[in-house]
Design a protein around this motif. Structure first.
Motif, PDB file in Angstrom:
ATOM      1  N   ASP A   9      24.992  33.790-101.309  1.00 59.20           N
ATOM      2  CA  ASP A   9      26.208  33.342-100.621  1.00 59.20           C
ATOM      3  C   ASP A   9      27.346  32.994-101.589  1.00 59.20           C
ATOM      4  O   ASP A   9      28.451  32.662-101.173  1.00 59.20           O
ATOM      5  CB  ASP A   9      25.920  32.188 -99.665  1.00 59.20           C
ATOM      6  CG  ASP A   9      25.406  30.932-100.345  1.00 59.20           C
ATOM      7  OD1 ASP A   9      25.300  30.894-101.591  1.00 59.20           O
ATOM      8  OD2 ASP A   9      25.079  29.979 -99.607  1.00 59.20           O
ATOM      9  N   ASP A  12      30.938  37.354-102.329  1.00 54.24           N
ATOM     10  CA  ASP A  12      31.366  37.999-101.092  1.00 54.24           C
ATOM     11  C   ASP A  12      30.996  39.470-101.089  1.00 54.24           C
ATOM     12  O   ASP A  12      30.792  40.084-102.155  1.00 54.24           O
ATOM     13  CB  ASP A  12      32.889  37.870-100.927  1.00 54.24           C
ATOM     14  CG  ASP A  12      33.336  36.434-100.719  1.00 54.24           C
ATOM     15  OD1 ASP A  12      32.552  35.643-100.158  1.00 54.24           O
ATOM     16  OD2 ASP A  12      34.466  36.112-101.128  1.00 54.24           O
ATOM     17  N   GLY A  99      17.182  34.331-100.538  1.00 53.94           N
ATOM     18  CA  GLY A  99      18.584  34.004-100.702  1.00 53.94           C
ATOM     19  C   GLY A  99      19.078  33.923-102.130  1.00 53.94           C
ATOM     20  O   GLY A  99      20.245  33.621-102.378  1.00 53.94           O
TER      21      GLY A  99
END
Length: 106
Positions: A9, A12, A99
């Motif tokens: 995250d 972008d 993630g």
């Protein structure tokens, strides 16, 4: 060895980010949700490629517009107005797990 870089995250979609991992300067690219890792500096004059831009699956050097395939590091086109060949970028395997972006360094 797989090394943690940063959380997905933090970059972008369709963007570039510079990072140094275990002393290795890397260019991390997020192209349509797929993560790629190459050497950070253009092989022409050592310009920071994170200041460049993405065109399709290529990173374009901001200094003299040399173009590299971000998937493989191969030169697509050399610097503007120069005919001497330049080296490919070093390419590193990259993946996302839980993630976190991971890059395999030698």
């Amino acid at each position: 060895m797989w090394e943690a870089v940063f959380k997905i995250d933090k970059i972008d979609d369709n963007s570039l980010k510079a990072v140094t991992v275990k002393g290795t300067p890397l260019l991390i690219a997020n192209i349509k949700g797929k993560i790629y890792a190459t050497g950070l500096y253009c092989t022409h004059e050592q310009t920071d490629l994170s200041e460049g831009f993405i065109e399709k699956c290529n990173v374009i050097c901001p200094a003299h517009f040399a173009s590299f395939d971000i998937q493989t590091g191969h030169v697509v086109s050399g610097p503007e107005d120069e005919s001497a060949p330049i080296d490919n970028l070093k390419s590193y395997p990259a993946k996302v797990e839980n993630g976190m972006i991971l890059v395999e360094l030698p």
